[in-house]
Scaffold this active site. Structure first.
Site, mmCIF file in Angstrom:
data_model
loop_
_atom_site.group_PDB
_atom_site.id
_atom_site.type_symbol
_atom_site.label_atom_id
_atom_site.label_comp_id
_atom_site.label_asym_id
_atom_site.label_seq_id
_atom_site.Cartn_x
_atom_site.Cartn_y
_atom_site.Cartn_z
ATOM 1 N N ASP A 176 0.822 -1.208 0.000
ATOM 2 C CA ASP A 176 0.000 0.000 0.000
ATOM 3 C C ASP A 176 0.860 1.264 0.000
ATOM 4 O O ASP A 176 1.960 1.280 0.535
ATOM 5 C CB ASP A 176 -0.909 -0.017 1.249
ATOM 6 N N HIS A 208 2.274 2.955 -9.158
ATOM 7 C CA HIS A 208 2.125 1.513 -9.376
ATOM 8 C C HIS A 208 3.336 0.963 -10.140
ATOM 9 O O HIS A 208 3.839 -0.120 -9.853
ATOM 10 C CB HIS A 208 0.841 1.224 -10.166
ATOM 11 N N LEU A 232 10.564 -20.775 -4.627
ATOM 12 C CA LEU A 232 9.668 -19.820 -3.977
ATOM 13 C C LEU A 232 8.320 -19.900 -4.687
ATOM 14 O O LEU A 232 8.264 -19.995 -5.910
ATOM 15 C CB LEU A 232 10.218 -18.391 -4.098
#
Ligand SMILES: CC(C)CCOP(=O)(O)OP(=O)(O)O
Ligand SMILES: [Mg+2]
Length: 240
Positions: free
Chosen positions: A16, A33, A127
């Site tokens: 955020d 973004h 991962l």
């Protein structure tokens, strides 16, 4: 410093602050973004380096659809371009990527790229990167309830068979080995879960970072992990 043996297995992140980061620099939200993708790339790399097994990130919520169309179109296009451009790196680094969320509203072109990257990376083991797009905790619980109700209706299971394990199977966590995040990090100083994973966060340690997501990097991640490593997790029990 960090203790390798106390590393969390599953880290969840609410990324955020992109909008405020851009505003502080006189830029547009989508510039935030774009910067946010660089931050994510760094954290993914560190997870792989430090042996964290699963990283689940909140990239777009079912509640984000109320944003201006221009920002949504940018985000959806950014996801598509980033998945395409990062595919080779993810494959080379043995990263398995999967997307969770309500895909019914996503553009066909994005769905196509999502299917491709999930297929190409499905056997990778170093991962597991889970990206929540069009996701929310309430959406997840709701779709799980519908799935379970349908299975009862179809006579596949009895009501008595509904237990926590069965609910976990129906949720979109998409991670059988470590379904419950050990640590949730939220950046930008907001102190709320914002309809992210809900059932899965039952005993997750929470860490709130002040940095805006694009400014969150190695040092911020180390601070969050060191805080996690100092915590006494009792899972409802009592310290013996
Ligand atoms: C879509 C999501 C990753 C965006 C996170 O940043 P944000 O746009 O909510 O940023 P702000 O809270 O600063 O407006
Ligand atoms: Mg925000």
């Amino acid at each position: 410093g960090l203790h390798p043996e106390l590393m969390p297995k599953h880290v969840a992140v609410i990324m955020d602050g992109n909008g405020r980061w851009a505003k502080n620099k006189g830029l547009q939200p989508w510039d935030g973004h774009r910067a946010g993708v660089e931050a994510l790339r760094e954290i993914v790399e560190l997870c792989g380096k430090w042996g964290i097994q699963v990283l689940t990130v909140f990239a777009f919520s079912t509640d984000n659809w109320i944003r201006p169309k221009i920002e949504i179109d940018f985000l959806l296009n950014l996801f598509e371009r980033t998945l395409k451009s990062e595919l080779e790196t993810l494959a080379k680094n043995n990263v398995r990527i999967s997307i969770i969320g309500d895909s019914s509203k996503l553009p066909k072109s994005l769905l196509k790229v999502i299917n491709e990257v999930e297929e190409v990376t499905k056997n990778n083991t170093r991962l597991q990167l889970i990206v929540a797009v069009g996701y929310s905790g309430k959406y997840d619980v709701l779709q799980a309830c519908r799935g379970i109700a349908q299975r009862v209706k179809d006579g596949e299971i009895e009501v008595e068979e509904i237990d926590e394990k069965l609910i976990e199977q129906e949720l979109e966590t998409n991670c059988t080995e470590f379904p419950y995040p050990d640590l949730l990090i939220r950046t930008s100083g907001e102190l709320r879960v914002s309809n992210f994973l809900l059932w899965q966060l039952a005993y997750t340690e929470l860490f709130f970072a002040q940095e805006l997501w694009p400014d969150f990097g190695r040092s911020g991640f180390i601070e969050a992990l060191m805080s996690f490593q100092q915590r006494q997790r009792r899972f409802g029990g009592r310290k013996s």
